[in-house]
Each structure stands twice: as structure tokens, then as C-alpha cells.
Design an enzyme around this catalytic site. Structure first.
Site, PDB file in Angstrom:
ATOM      1  N   LYS A   1       1.015  -1.128   0.015  1.00 25.72           N
ATOM      2  CA  LYS A   1      -0.044   0.017  -0.013  1.00 25.72           C
ATOM      3  C   LYS A   1       0.772   1.377  -0.115  1.00 25.72           C
ATOM      4  O   LYS A   1       1.516   1.430   0.972  1.00 25.72           O
ATOM      5  CB  LYS A   1      -0.984   0.119   1.247  1.00 25.72           C
ATOM      6  CG  LYS A   1      -1.611   1.219   1.251  1.00 25.72           C
ATOM      7  CD  LYS A   1      -2.604   1.676   2.644  1.00 25.72           C
ATOM      8  CE  LYS A   1      -2.879   2.872   2.699  1.00 25.72           C
ATOM      9  NZ  LYS A   1      -3.859   3.050   4.105  1.00 25.72           N
TER      10      LYS A   1
ATOM     11  N   GLY B   1      -8.069   9.475   9.387  1.00 28.33           N
ATOM     12  CA  GLY B   1      -8.608   9.360  10.745  1.00 28.33           C
ATOM     13  C   GLY B   1      -9.594  10.656  10.897  1.00 28.33           C
ATOM     14  O   GLY B   1      -9.953  10.626  12.146  1.00 28.33           O
TER      15      GLY B   1
ATOM     16  N   GLY C   1     -11.047   8.300   5.612  1.00 25.87           N
ATOM     17  CA  GLY C   1     -11.964   9.239   5.920  1.00 25.87           C
ATOM     18  C   GLY C   1     -13.246   8.666   6.558  1.00 25.87           C
ATOM     19  O   GLY C   1     -14.273   9.297   6.757  1.00 25.87           O
TER      20      GLY C   1
ATOM     21  N   ALA D   1      -9.487   1.966   8.857  1.00 15.83           N
ATOM     22  CA  ALA D   1      -8.825   1.519  10.290  1.00 15.83           C
ATOM     23  C   ALA D   1      -9.677   2.261  11.605  1.00 15.83           C
ATOM     24  O   ALA D   1     -10.357   1.450  12.053  1.00 15.83           O
ATOM     25  CB  ALA D   1      -7.401   1.772  10.064  1.00 15.83           C
TER      26      ALA D   1
END
Lengths: 299, 66
Positions: A140, A201, A228, A249
Site C-alpha cells: 500500500k 482518521g 476518511g 482503520a
């Protein structure tokens, strides 16, 4: 003669309802890890092809921000994810052995990221190190411009992507929601383009749905909405806009109940995907009666 | 000899290899990577790569991350 108002209207037929065994009992306990909760209708028939591999889950989970290993394991299992991102840090600051044990036990594939890299040089070196550590050429790719916004640096990102593709990496590029940059990354050979919905975040959801839809329409590689997401409806919207998968996450790891939110995200991604496949009705300015006017009695 | 490991000046035996360093630093699993003076040291060369005084080394391992 009165026409039966209950008669079905003409038009595309609805998909068959889910068998009762496939439904999640409303309000029931979270069934972590005993197969798909609502899968049957679509999982097998709608695989997610990425980098030459095939997945049944369209939810990628990041491990950052997780409060405990117990919470991580519960969330991973409830999410149904098959691909989990991890980072590389100095051994003194890492949480390696115990975390890897949990992830190995869950049977997920690890996707190393280049989080924290600010230049193409740093990102390329980090990807090479990750390949050594994890034995995978998947990465990633994340190249950020500054630590306040964590927004991607487009110039460094494209440079790094080109170098890594040339070195044989399978590059999943975290990018802005710019459709043109997305196309450049796809043209550079990235295996997936991963636009942000809003800053990492932030939980602000998808700030520019139009751009996400434009980006999706402009590339032939999978598009994964990455960053987001705040809550389940954001994940569903990403899929409704045509994204092939969602990576999140914080929305799970920092939720009050990570396991419950992981299940919510799983179902939201599945619901959004089904809605996309089913084809939403067009938006109209005025109402359109669903009950026929023909045969209306004069009372 | 003195080298720098993860930013800290460290004394190592004169004949230390990258493999020795990994054995000392990794916490019991193989998913570790080493950079020496800004370049990756491939796993296949860990046992044969001798460290040199002044080397700057990064020994990295997985951690949680998005």
C-alpha cells in the site's frame, strides 16, 4: 373494474430474497468468524479481483489505532476481511510477535504500507524493506505531503508508483480524490487506485462523492475508497458510488466497540455493493406514484 | 567497532554480521528487514554481510498501521 393496486408494477424484477438462514438475527449476538453472515447471494458470485488474486471480502482493514490485541482479533473476525494492512517500524517500537500471531491465527493476508514516508525515495526503500520482511511484493503505497493533513503528495506518489511498478511490485496507491491523478496512477501500472474520502482518521466521510464517481469511471483497475470513513453509511456510499472495496482503520479501531463497528462495516460494504449492482432509481424533482392512477374510483 | 543501530550508537564485535544483529534484535520471528547505509540488505546475504565500523543500520519489524 378496479385494478388491483397490489399488483406488481412493470419493470426489472427484484432479486430473490435472502434465505432465512442467511439473515443475521436482528439484535442477535455478534457471530465472529463462523462464515458469512449475509453472504450467500453475492459473495460467491461477485468475487473481488485484485492484483491477480481473488477475494470474497471487499473490506480491507487497517490495524492502526487498535486498543488491544483482543480487540484487534475480534474486529478482524467480525469484519470478515481477508486483507489487513500493517506498517514497518524500528524493532524497539514495533508490536511484532504478538500482533503477527493474532493476524496469522485469523488467516488474513498482510498488506504492508509505506505510512510516514514523505518522498518517493523513502517510499521505495520502505517498500523494498517490507518485501524482505513480509515476503510479499504487495504494497500500500502512501507518500504524504505533511503531517497535519496527511494528504498524499501527488508528485512524489506518482514517481514512487512508477519506480515500484518497474521493480515488479503490486502497487495499491493511496491517493487524493483527483480523477486525473487516479488515471495517471492506473496508467503507471498500479494494481489499484485508492482515493481518500477525506483526510486519514478524520471520520469526515466522503467529501466529494462526484470526484470518487468520476475517478471510478476513468480507470480500469479496482478502486478502493481509503481513508476518511467515519461510520457505516460512509462505507455503503463508497460502494454505491462504484468503488470495488473499502479500506478503513480508525472507524473501527477507535470506535467505542470495535467489534460491533467491524460488523457494521462489513454489512455496509455488502449492502452498498448490492445496491450498486441492483441499480438505484434515478433521482427526480417531483414525486412519481408507485400506486397506479388508472382505475382510481370517483368517490 | 561502533555502528549506529536504529539511531543509537552501539558497540559490536569486529566480525559481526547482519545475521548476528537480526538474531539479537528480532523478537523471535522472521519478519524483519534490515537497511544498511540506506540500502536494503537482502535476507539471502544476512549471514555473509559483515558490518563495518561507522555503518548506519535500521532494523525494522511489523507494527500496527493503517
Amino acid at each position: 373494474m378496479l385494478k388491483d393496486p397490489r399488483a406488481p408494477r412493470e419493470g426489472p424484477s427484484c432479486p430473490p430474497p435472502l434465505a432465512s438462514s442467511q439473515r443475521d438475527p436482528a439484535g442477535g449476538p455478534i457471530d465472529a468468524g463462523s462464515g458469512p453472515l449475509q453472504g450467500g447471494l453475492h459473495d460467491a458470485a461477485d468475487p473481488f479481483a485484485l492484483g491477480g488474486e481473488t477475494f470474497t471480502s471487499r473490506l480491507l482493514l487497517g490495524t492502526g489505532g487498535v486498543p488491544s490485541l483482543e480487540a484487534l482479533e475480534a474486529a478482524v473476525r467480525a469484519s470478515g476481511t481477508q486483507l489487513v494492512t500493517v506498517a514497518l517500524r524500528r524493532v524497539e517500537a514495533s508490536s511484532s510477535a504478538s500482533m503477527l500471531e493474532v493476524l496469522d491465527r485469523c488467516g488474513v493476508r498482510l498488506l504492508p504500507n509505506t505510512a510516514g514516508c514523505r518522498t518517493a525515495r523513502e517510499a521505495v526503500l520502505t517498500a523494498r524493506l517490507a518485501r524482505e520482511a513480509f515476503g510479499t511484493s504487495w504494497v500500500k503505497l502512501e507518500v504524504i505531503g505533511d503531517e497535519h493533513t496527511l494528504l498524499p503528495d501527488a508528485v512524489e506518489l506518482l514517481d514512487a508508483a512508477e519506480q515500484l511498478v518497474a521493480e515488479g511490485f503490486t502497487v495499491l496507491a493511496y491517493t487524493t480524490d483527483d480523477p486525473i491523478l487516479g488515471r495517471r496512477l492506473a496508467d503507471a501500472g498500479c494494481a489499484a487506485v485508492m482515493p481518500l474520502g477525506s483526510p486519514i482518521g478524520s471520520g469526515l466521510g466522503i467529501r466529494n462523492p462526484h470526484n470518487i464517481a468520476l475517478l471510478r469511471a476513468g480507470v480500469d483497475v479496482p478502486v478502493v475508497l481509503d481513508a476518511g470513513i467515519g461510520t457505516a453509511s460512509d462505507a455503503a456510499l463508497a460502494m454505491e458510488l462504484g468503488c470495488d472495496a473499502v479500506l478503513l482503520a480508525s472507524a473501527v479501531t477507535r470506535a467505542r466497540e470495535p467489534e460491533t463497528m467491524a460488523l457494521a462495516m462489513r454489512q455496509a460494504v455488502e449492502a452498498g455493493r448490492l445496491a450498486r449492482r441492483a441499480g438505484r432509481i434515478p433521482r427526480r424533482w417531483h414525486a412519481e406514484a408507485s400506486t397506479p392512477m388508472e382505475g382510481l374510483p370517483e368517490l | 567497532m561502533q555502528v549506529t543501530i536504529n539511531g543509537e550508537p552501539t558497540q559490536l564485535a569486529e566480525d559481526a554480521t547482519v545475521a548476528d544483529l537480526v538474531a539479537e534484535r528480532s523478537d523471535g520471528h522472521g519478519r524483519v528487514a534490515v537497511a544498511r547505509n540506506g540500502d536494503v540488505v537482502p535476507r539471502s546475504t544476512w549471514t555473509t554481510t559483515r558490518l563495518t565500523a561507522g555503518d548506519s543500520l535500521e532494523v525494522l519489524a511489523p507494527t500496527a498501521g493503517g
